[in-house]
Design a protein around this motif. Structure first.
Motif, PDB file in Angstrom:
ATOM      1  N   THR A  60     107.049 -64.106  59.833  1.00 18.71           N
ATOM      2  CA  THR A  60     108.193 -64.704  60.509  1.00 18.71           C
ATOM      3  C   THR A  60     109.188 -63.638  60.931  1.00 18.71           C
ATOM      4  O   THR A  60     110.001 -63.871  61.834  1.00 18.71           O
ATOM      5  N   LEU A  61     109.117 -62.478  60.301  1.00 16.46           N
ATOM      6  CA  LEU A  61     110.023 -61.385  60.637  1.00 16.46           C
ATOM      7  C   LEU A  61     109.432 -60.460  61.694  1.00 16.46           C
ATOM      8  O   LEU A  61     110.134 -60.010  62.597  1.00 16.46           O
ATOM      9  N   TYR A  62     108.132 -60.147  61.573  1.00 15.54           N
ATOM     10  CA  TYR A  62     107.572 -59.158  62.499  1.00 15.54           C
ATOM     11  C   TYR A  62     106.922 -59.773  63.742  1.00 15.54           C
ATOM     12  O   TYR A  62     106.493 -59.036  64.636  1.00 15.54           O
ATOM     13  N   LYS A  63     106.852 -61.089  63.841  1.00  7.66           N
ATOM     14  CA  LYS A  63     106.110 -61.699  64.951  1.00  7.66           C
ATOM     15  C   LYS A  63     106.713 -61.405  66.320  1.00  7.66           C
ATOM     16  O   LYS A  63     106.019 -61.467  67.334  1.00  7.66           O
ATOM     17  N   VAL A  64     107.999 -61.073  66.374  1.00 12.04           N
ATOM     18  CA  VAL A  64     108.636 -60.782  67.658  1.00 12.04           C
ATOM     19  C   VAL A  64     108.856 -59.285  67.854  1.00 12.04           C
ATOM     20  O   VAL A  64     109.489 -58.866  68.822  1.00 12.04           O
ATOM     21  N   ALA A  65     108.329 -58.463  66.953  1.00  8.15           N
ATOM     22  CA  ALA A  65     108.537 -57.019  67.050  1.00  8.15           C
ATOM     23  C   ALA A  65     107.731 -56.436  68.206  1.00  8.15           C
ATOM     24  O   ALA A  65     106.613 -56.857  68.490  1.00  8.15           O
ATOM     25  N   GLN A  66     108.314 -55.441  68.857  1.00 12.28           N
ATOM     26  CA  GLN A  66     107.602 -54.737  69.926  1.00 12.28           C
ATOM     27  C   GLN A  66     106.831 -53.539  69.388  1.00 12.28           C
ATOM     28  O   GLN A  66     105.940 -53.014  70.050  1.00 12.28           O
ATOM     29  N   GLY A  67     107.213 -53.108  68.190  1.00 11.54           N
ATOM     30  CA  GLY A  67     106.518 -52.012  67.537  1.00 11.54           C
ATOM     31  C   GLY A  67     106.410 -52.290  66.050  1.00 11.54           C
ATOM     32  O   GLY A  67     107.323 -52.872  65.462  1.00 11.54           O
ATOM     33  N   ILE A  68     105.300 -51.903  65.446  1.00 11.75           N
ATOM     34  CA  ILE A  68     105.104 -52.121  64.006  1.00 11.75           C
ATOM     35  C   ILE A  68     104.610 -50.832  63.368  1.00 11.75           C
ATOM     36  O   ILE A  68     103.624 -50.237  63.828  1.00 11.75           O
ATOM     37  N   LEU A  69     105.292 -50.420  62.313  1.00 12.64           N
ATOM     38  CA  LEU A  69     104.865 -49.293  61.498  1.00 12.64           C
ATOM     39  C   LEU A  69     104.194 -49.840  60.244  1.00 12.64           C
ATOM     40  O   LEU A  69     104.833 -50.525  59.452  1.00 12.64           O
ATOM     41  N   ILE A  70     102.916 -49.563  60.087  1.00 15.00           N
ATOM     42  CA  ILE A  70     102.227 -49.911  58.850  1.00 15.00           C
ATOM     43  C   ILE A  70     102.328 -48.695  57.932  1.00 15.00           C
ATOM     44  O   ILE A  70     101.878 -47.602  58.283  1.00 15.00           O
ATOM     45  N   VAL A  71     102.929 -48.893  56.773  1.00 13.98           N
ATOM     46  CA  VAL A  71     103.196 -47.785  55.861  1.00 13.98           C
ATOM     47  C   VAL A  71     102.287 -47.885  54.640  1.00 13.98           C
ATOM     48  O   VAL A  71     102.159 -48.956  54.041  1.00 13.98           O
ATOM     49  N   HIS A  72     101.664 -46.769  54.294  1.00 10.81           N
ATOM     50  CA  HIS A  72     100.938 -46.710  53.023  1.00 10.81           C
ATOM     51  C   HIS A  72     101.442 -45.504  52.240  1.00 10.81           C
ATOM     52  O   HIS A  72     102.123 -44.625  52.782  1.00 10.81           O
ATOM     53  N   ASP A  73     101.138 -45.484  50.970  1.00  6.60           N
ATOM     54  CA  ASP A  73     101.550 -44.411  50.065  1.00  6.60           C
ATOM     55  C   ASP A  73     100.355 -43.482  49.872  1.00  6.60           C
ATOM     56  O   ASP A  73      99.306 -43.922  49.398  1.00  6.60           O
ATOM     57  N   ILE A  74     100.489 -42.213  50.248  1.00  6.04           N
ATOM     58  CA  ILE A  74      99.332 -41.315  50.193  1.00  6.04           C
ATOM     59  C   ILE A  74      98.834 -41.102  48.764  1.00  6.04           C
ATOM     60  O   ILE A  74      97.702 -40.660  48.564  1.00  6.04           O
ATOM     61  N   SER A  75      99.679 -41.427  47.772  1.00  9.10           N
ATOM     62  CA  SER A  75      99.274 -41.248  46.371  1.00  9.10           C
ATOM     63  C   SER A  75      98.676 -42.513  45.768  1.00  9.10           C
ATOM     64  O   SER A  75      98.270 -42.506  44.606  1.00  9.10           O
ATOM     65  N   LYS A  76      98.607 -43.593  46.553  1.00 14.79           N
ATOM     66  CA  LYS A  76      98.055 -44.858  46.071  1.00 14.79           C
ATOM     67  C   LYS A  76      96.996 -45.371  47.035  1.00 14.79           C
ATOM     68  O   LYS A  76      97.307 -46.067  48.000  1.00 14.79           O
ATOM     69  N   PRO A  77      95.737 -45.028  46.798  1.00  6.27           N
ATOM     70  CA  PRO A  77      94.665 -45.475  47.697  1.00  6.27           C
ATOM     71  C   PRO A  77      94.643 -46.984  47.912  1.00  6.27           C
ATOM     72  O   PRO A  77      94.231 -47.446  48.981  1.00  6.27           O
ATOM     73  N   SER A  78      95.075 -47.762  46.922  1.00  8.44           N
ATOM     74  CA  SER A  78      95.069 -49.224  47.081  1.00  8.44           C
ATOM     75  C   SER A  78      95.979 -49.662  48.222  1.00  8.44           C
ATOM     76  O   SER A  78      95.700 -50.659  48.902  1.00  8.44           O
ATOM     77  N   SER A  79      97.069 -48.933  48.446  1.00  5.78           N
ATOM     78  CA  SER A  79      97.979 -49.292  49.540  1.00  5.78           C
ATOM     79  C   SER A  79      97.331 -49.018  50.890  1.00  5.78           C
ATOM     80  O   SER A  79      97.609 -49.710  51.875  1.00  5.78           O
ATOM     81  N   PHE A  80      96.448 -48.025  50.940  1.00  2.00           N
ATOM     82  CA  PHE A  80      95.703 -47.753  52.175  1.00  2.00           C
ATOM     83  C   PHE A  80      94.635 -48.814  52.393  1.00  2.00           C
ATOM     84  O   PHE A  80      94.386 -49.246  53.528  1.00  2.00           O
ATOM     85  N   GLU A  81      94.009 -49.242  51.312  1.00  2.00           N
ATOM     86  CA  GLU A  81      93.002 -50.299  51.425  1.00  2.00           C
ATOM     87  C   GLU A  81      93.611 -51.592  51.943  1.00  2.00           C
ATOM     88  O   GLU A  81      92.930 -52.386  52.608  1.00  2.00           O
ATOM     89  N   ASP A  82      94.893 -51.818  51.666  1.00  5.60           N
ATOM     90  CA  ASP A  82      95.573 -53.032  52.120  1.00  5.60           C
ATOM     91  C   ASP A  82      95.892 -53.019  53.610  1.00  5.60           C
ATOM     92  O   ASP A  82      96.286 -54.045  54.173  1.00  5.60           O
ATOM     93  N   VAL A  83      95.748 -51.855  54.254  1.00  4.75           N
ATOM     94  CA  VAL A  83      96.073 -51.745  55.679  1.00  4.75           C
ATOM     95  C   VAL A  83      95.284 -52.753  56.496  1.00  4.75           C
ATOM     96  O   VAL A  83      95.799 -53.371  57.436  1.00  4.75           O
ATOM     97  N   GLU A  84      94.014 -52.942  56.143  1.00  3.03           N
ATOM     98  CA  GLU A  84      93.156 -53.876  56.886  1.00  3.03           C
ATOM     99  C   GLU A  84      93.735 -55.287  56.857  1.00  3.03           C
ATOM    100  O   GLU A  84      93.751 -55.990  57.880  1.00  3.03           O
ATOM    101  N   GLU A  85      94.212 -55.702  55.700  1.00  3.91           N
ATOM    102  CA  GLU A  85      94.787 -57.042  55.573  1.00  3.91           C
ATOM    103  C   GLU A  85      96.060 -57.175  56.407  1.00  3.91           C
ATOM    104  O   GLU A  85      96.280 -58.204  57.060  1.00  3.91           O
ATOM    105  N   TRP A  86      96.891 -56.136  56.390  1.00  5.92           N
ATOM    106  CA  TRP A  86      98.111 -56.184  57.196  1.00  5.92           C
ATOM    107  C   TRP A  86      97.783 -56.246  58.689  1.00  5.92           C
ATOM    108  O   TRP A  86      98.423 -56.987  59.446  1.00  5.92           O
ATOM    109  N   LEU A  87      96.786 -55.493  59.099  1.00  2.09           N
ATOM    110  CA  LEU A  87      96.388 -55.508  60.509  1.00  2.09           C
ATOM    111  C   LEU A  87      95.899 -56.882  60.932  1.00  2.09           C
ATOM    112  O   LEU A  87      96.234 -57.368  62.027  1.00  2.09           O
ATOM    113  N   THR A  88      95.115 -57.526  60.091  1.00  2.00           N
ATOM    114  CA  THR A  88      94.614 -58.867  60.409  1.00  2.00           C
ATOM    115  C   THR A  88      95.759 -59.836  60.610  1.00  2.00           C
ATOM    116  O   THR A  88      95.782 -60.611  61.575  1.00  2.00           O
ATOM    117  N   GLY A  89      96.732 -59.797  59.710  1.00  2.00           N
ATOM    118  CA  GLY A  89      97.886 -60.681  59.834  1.00  2.00           C
ATOM    119  C   GLY A  89      98.685 -60.416  61.090  1.00  2.00           C
ATOM    120  O   GLY A  89      99.127 -61.348  61.787  1.00  2.00           O
TER     121      GLY A  89
END
Length: 237
Positions: free
Chosen positions: A86-115
Motif C-alpha cells: 500500500t506504500l510502494y504501489k505508487v512509487a516510481q522507483g524502488i530500492l530493494i535493500v539486503h544486508d551483505i552479512s545476512k544471506p537470508s536477506s538476499f534470499e528474500d529479494v525474490e519474494e520482494w520482487l514478486t510482490g
C-alpha cells in the motif's frame, strides 16, 4: 475569474516535480538508516523499528529542475509485508535493500520482487543494493570486494558476483552497488542514479513533454535547501 492560468510548459514540468522512491527489504537491513544518512547525513547504531511506514521528503536539483523526493520507508517484518504494497504501489522507483552479512536477506529479494511486480500500479525503476559494506574489511568504495569471506562479524558475506547475476537475471537497473549507511559510502550516488533513471524513463514515456537539459548534469540540494537543511517526515501507522 480569479483563476490563474499557467502555460503548457509549466504544467508539463509539474509532471516530474515529485519523485517517489520506496525502500523495501527484510527487517534490520538498514532501510531507515540509509534514508537518515541521505537526508540528514547522520547515523545511529541503535536499531530503528519502522512501524507501518514513514515518508521522508527532500528537495534536490536535477538537470536544473527542483524536485521533491519522497522516500517511503517500509517495515520488513513478516506481519508488515501486507502493509508494504500500500506504500510502494505508487512509487516510481524502488530500492530493494539486503544486508551483505545476512544471506537470508538476499534470499528474500525474490519474494520482494514478486510482490512489487504484482502490486505496483505502474512500472517502477527497480534497483538492488547491498547495505553494511563497512562490515567487510576488504570492501572498497569503487570496486567489488576482493574476498567473499572474513566479515568483521565472522560471517560469510553475500558475494558481489551473486548480486550482479541477480540484477541481470531479473532485469533490474543494471547497476548493483554496495553501500554503507554507517560511513555514507555510495549513498548519495545510488539515489542520484535512481532519480536520473526515473526522469529519463518519464521522458521516454512522455516523449517531448519533458526533456532533461543534459548540459546541467547536476544532482544535489538547491542553495536554499543547503541553507535551511530541512527535512520532513510523516509516520504511517
Amino acid at each position: 475569474m480569479g483563476a490563474s492560468v499557467s502555460n503548457s510548459g509549466d504544467r508539463d514540468k509539474q509532471l516530474i516535480r515529485k519523485v517517489r522512491i520506496a525502500l523495501v527489504g527484510t527487517y534490520a537491513v538498514g532501510k531507515t538508516s540509509i534514508i537518515t544518512r541521505y537526508i540528514r547525513e547522520t547515523f545511529s547504531s541503535e536499531y530503528i523499528y519502522t512501524r507501518g511506514g514513514n515518508i521522508n521528503k527532500k528537495f534536490i536539483t536535477v538537470y536544473g529542475q527542483k524536485l521533491q523526493i519522497e522516500l517511503i520507508d517500509t517495515g520488513g517484518q513478516d506481519y508488515q509485508k501486507e502493509i508494504a504494497p500500500t506504500l510502494y504501489k505508487v512509487a516510481q522507483g524502488i530500492l530493494i535493500v539486503h544486508d551483505i552479512s545476512k544471506p537470508s536477506s538476499f534470499e528474500d529479494v525474490e519474494e520482494w520482487l514478486t510482490g512489487i511486480r504484482q502490486k505496483t500500479l505502474g512500472d517502477p525503476v527497480i534497483m538492488l543494493i547491498g547495505n553494511k559494506n563497512d562490515l567487510d574489511p576488504q570492501g572498497k568504495t569503487d570496486d567489488p570486494p576482493t574476498k567473499n569471506t572474513n566479515l568483521t562479524t565472522g560471517l560469510t558475506r553475500v558475494s558481489y558476483e551473486q548480486c550482479e547475476k541477480k540484477v541481470h537475471q531479473e532485469g533490474l537497473l543494471p547497476f548493483y552497488s554496495e553501500v554503507s549507511a554507517k560511513t555514507g559510502m555510495n549513498i548519495d550516488p545510488v539515489f542520484e542514479l535512481l532519480v536520473k533513471e526515473i526522469l529519463h524513463k518519464q521522458h521516454r514515456l512522455l516523449g517531448s513533454i519533458w526533456e532533461p537539459d543534459l548540459g546541467k548534469d547536476v544532482v544535489g540540494r538547491s542553495a536554499e535547501d543547503k541553507t535551511s537543511s530541512k527535512s520532513f517526515t510523516c509516520t504511517i501507522l
